[in-house]
Design a protein around this motif. Sequence first.
Motif, PDB file in Angstrom:
ATOM      1  N   ALA A 111       0.801  -1.219   0.000  1.00 11.32           N
ATOM      2  CA  ALA A 111       0.000   0.000   0.000  1.00 11.32           C
ATOM      3  C   ALA A 111       0.831   1.264   0.000  1.00 11.32           C
ATOM      4  CB  ALA A 111      -0.935   0.003   1.206  1.00 11.32           C
ATOM      5  N   ALA A 112       2.125   1.167   0.323  1.00 12.11           N
ATOM      6  CA  ALA A 112       3.028   2.334   0.358  1.00 12.11           C
ATOM      7  C   ALA A 112       2.429   3.458   1.199  1.00 12.11           C
ATOM      8  CB  ALA A 112       3.321   2.829  -1.060  1.00 12.11           C
ATOM      9  N   ARG A 113       1.997   3.106   2.397  1.00 10.20           N
ATOM     10  CA  ARG A 113       1.400   4.117   3.267  1.00 10.20           C
ATOM     11  C   ARG A 113       2.455   5.124   3.708  1.00 10.20           C
ATOM     12  NH1 ARG A 113      -2.590   0.844   7.419  1.00 10.20           N
ATOM     13  NH2 ARG A 113      -3.568  -0.509   5.877  1.00 10.20           N
ATOM     14  N   ILE A 114       1.987   6.296   4.064  1.00  4.81           N
ATOM     15  CA  ILE A 114       2.921   7.307   4.539  1.00  4.81           C
ATOM     16  C   ILE A 114       3.520   6.858   5.861  1.00  4.81           C
ATOM     17  CG2 ILE A 114       1.725   9.197   3.377  1.00  4.81           C
ATOM     18  CD1 ILE A 114       0.485   9.935   6.067  1.00  4.81           C
ATOM     19  N   ALA A 115       4.726   7.317   6.140  1.00  6.55           N
ATOM     20  CA  ALA A 115       5.470   6.839   7.303  1.00  6.55           C
ATOM     21  C   ALA A 115       4.709   7.041   8.612  1.00  6.55           C
ATOM     22  CB  ALA A 115       6.826   7.534   7.357  1.00  6.55           C
ATOM     23  N   LEU A 116       3.983   8.178   8.730  1.00  6.71           N
ATOM     24  CA  LEU A 116       3.295   8.461   9.979  1.00  6.71           C
ATOM     25  C   LEU A 116       2.171   7.472  10.261  1.00  6.71           C
ATOM     26  CD1 LEU A 116       3.075  12.366   9.846  1.00  6.71           C
ATOM     27  CD2 LEU A 116       4.552  10.972  11.304  1.00  6.71           C
ATOM     28  N   ALA A 117       1.607   6.871   9.223  1.00  8.40           N
ATOM     29  CA  ALA A 117       0.494   5.938   9.416  1.00  8.40           C
ATOM     30  C   ALA A 117       0.974   4.534   9.729  1.00  8.40           C
ATOM     31  CB  ALA A 117      -0.388   5.913   8.169  1.00  8.40           C
ATOM     32  N   ARG A 118       2.221   4.238   9.436  1.00 11.37           N
ATOM     33  CA  ARG A 118       2.682   2.861   9.584  1.00 11.37           C
ATOM     34  C   ARG A 118       2.722   2.390  11.035  1.00 11.37           C
ATOM     35  NH1 ARG A 118       7.043   2.750   4.629  1.00 11.37           N
ATOM     36  NH2 ARG A 118       6.518   0.629   4.006  1.00 11.37           N
ATOM     37  N   PRO A 119       3.206   3.194  11.999  1.00 11.57           N
ATOM     38  CA  PRO A 119       3.169   2.712  13.387  1.00 11.57           C
ATOM     39  C   PRO A 119       1.772   2.332  13.850  1.00 11.57           C
ATOM     40  CG  PRO A 119       4.610   4.614  13.203  1.00 11.57           C
ATOM     41  CD  PRO A 119       3.913   4.483  11.881  1.00 11.57           C
ATOM     42  N   LEU A 120       0.756   3.061  13.390  1.00 10.60           N
ATOM     43  CA  LEU A 120      -0.620   2.702  13.743  1.00 10.60           C
ATOM     44  C   LEU A 120      -0.988   1.350  13.160  1.00 10.60           C
ATOM     45  CD1 LEU A 120      -2.409   6.148  13.224  1.00 10.60           C
ATOM     46  CD2 LEU A 120      -1.732   5.079  15.381  1.00 10.60           C
ATOM     47  N   ALA A 121      -0.527   1.092  11.929  1.00  9.02           N
ATOM     48  CA  ALA A 121      -0.801  -0.203  11.304  1.00  9.02           C
ATOM     49  C   ALA A 121      -0.080  -1.315  12.051  1.00  9.02           C
ATOM     50  CB  ALA A 121      -0.373  -0.173   9.840  1.00  9.02           C
ATOM     51  N   TRP A 122       1.155  -1.038  12.497  1.00  8.68           N
ATOM     52  CA  TRP A 122       1.890  -2.045  13.279  1.00  8.68           C
ATOM     53  C   TRP A 122       1.172  -2.355  14.580  1.00  8.68           C
ATOM     54  CZ3 TRP A 122       7.126   1.019  12.886  1.00  8.68           C
ATOM     55  CH2 TRP A 122       7.574   0.984  11.552  1.00  8.68           C
ATOM     56  N   GLU A 123       0.655  -1.307  15.235  1.00  7.91           N
ATOM     57  CA  GLU A 123      -0.077  -1.527  16.475  1.00  7.91           C
ATOM     58  C   GLU A 123      -1.263  -2.466  16.225  1.00  7.91           C
ATOM     59  OE1 GLU A 123      -1.314   2.150  18.173  1.00  7.91           O
ATOM     60  OE2 GLU A 123       0.729   2.986  18.236  1.00  7.91           O
ATOM     61  N   GLY A 124      -1.975  -2.226  15.129  1.00  8.18           N
ATOM     62  CA  GLY A 124      -3.110  -3.081  14.812  1.00  8.18           C
ATOM     63  C   GLY A 124      -2.703  -4.523  14.594  1.00  8.18           C
ATOM     64  N   LEU A 125      -1.588  -4.734  13.891  1.00 12.75           N
ATOM     65  CA  LEU A 125      -1.093  -6.085  13.658  1.00 12.75           C
ATOM     66  C   LEU A 125      -0.726  -6.756  14.978  1.00 12.75           C
ATOM     67  CD1 LEU A 125       1.229  -5.522  10.552  1.00 12.75           C
ATOM     68  CD2 LEU A 125      -0.762  -7.028  10.613  1.00 12.75           C
ATOM     69  N   LEU A 126      -0.056  -6.020  15.860  1.00 10.68           N
ATOM     70  CA  LEU A 126       0.376  -6.604  17.125  1.00 10.68           C
ATOM     71  C   LEU A 126      -0.804  -6.875  18.055  1.00 10.68           C
ATOM     72  CD1 LEU A 126       3.619  -4.507  17.735  1.00 10.68           C
ATOM     73  CD2 LEU A 126       3.478  -6.938  17.200  1.00 10.68           C
ATOM     74  N   VAL A 127      -1.818  -6.023  18.019  1.00 11.17           N
ATOM     75  CA  VAL A 127      -3.017  -6.290  18.810  1.00 11.17           C
ATOM     76  C   VAL A 127      -3.654  -7.597  18.361  1.00 11.17           C
ATOM     77  CG1 VAL A 127      -5.391  -5.523  19.234  1.00 11.17           C
ATOM     78  CG2 VAL A 127      -3.484  -3.896  19.444  1.00 11.17           C
ATOM     79  N   ARG A 128      -3.748  -7.806  17.067  1.00 13.14           N
ATOM     80  CA  ARG A 128      -4.343  -9.050  16.555  1.00 13.14           C
ATOM     81  C   ARG A 128      -3.454 -10.257  16.855  1.00 13.14           C
ATOM     82  NH1 ARG A 128      -6.237  -5.070  13.529  1.00 13.14           N
ATOM     83  NH2 ARG A 128      -4.523  -4.875  12.051  1.00 13.14           N
TER      84      ARG A 128
END
Length: 335
Positions: A313-330
């Motif tokens: 998806a080539a998300r912007i850098a600022l959005a990636r930590p939020l995506a990582w948090e979601g992955l780790l929560v799951r």
Amino acid sequence: MTADAALAWTGPAWDAWCARLAEGRRPPVLLLHGPPGVGKAQLAARMAAGVLCHAPTGPGVACGRCAGCQQHAAGSHPDALGLRPDPEQPGALAHYPVQACQLEKGRSARFVSVDQARELIDHLTRAPRPGGTRLAVVWPADALNENAANALLKILEEPPENAATILIAHRPALLPATVRSRCQAVAVALPDPHQADAWLTAFVPDGERRALALRLAGGAPLLARELAGEDPQALWRAVAGGAQSVLRGADPVAVASAWQRFAPERVELALYAWLRAQLRPGTGALESVQGSGGRTLLPLIALLDELETLRRAARIALARPLAWEGLLVRLAEAA
């Protein structure tokens, strides 16, 4: 033998290219595809050198001495154009002239724009020097945005005479089917593990560091060389150790925050490598936490798919930590 020719695992793709040239069947548009770090750009540069050479020593084999070869090596060949999202991008094709496709100074981009694609079309439709060939290399082609890809269709459907285009793609499936169908596709595969390790030994003599770099790179030797030049042990400890700690109850937000000291693409490489390792029989993280009676590994497979979507998806850098948090929560929920 050149340094690029030493990438022995690219031999099948190179041989297929030379065979086409020997038969007078040079494709007007070539699509080189394969994982990042297998040498696609180096192979494309070698092919380009042969196209631009005035006195090839064999089908597609540049002499290395003529004016065309010297201009190609210097990045000043008037019939050659390199097109990429970021003109400052390093690598085998970084010396290619960007000409009118040059972005504004200090500006970077994730995608090849429609304006850049139109400049490429203009370049290819001009007459080459007598006896020459107009050449364009698009790298990576899967960075073409939708409008740029549609603009390129004009040149792909009716390729001009004495013109050649090489597209380089990490993920060809991201290209529109209309573009892929008009290219001659050539795959550049990963070398076998022994071949990759033997090649990397010349650059990384430390066996443990070499093995970890190859694991993080998914077996791609050139990417592994880059990673080995950084601090792969620190990256692996932070990402793999962080993921394991989440399975044992650590805070996913804190772990994702700690990952931010590394480049986002490196974090995702390491997380991808860790997830792949967990899916190997007998090595799964869920098994180590829960024993043989643990839950199914299907949640890990779902996370692997989600991570692959994130990387594409080539998300912007600022959005990636939020995506990582979601992955780790799951991941925590799967434990």
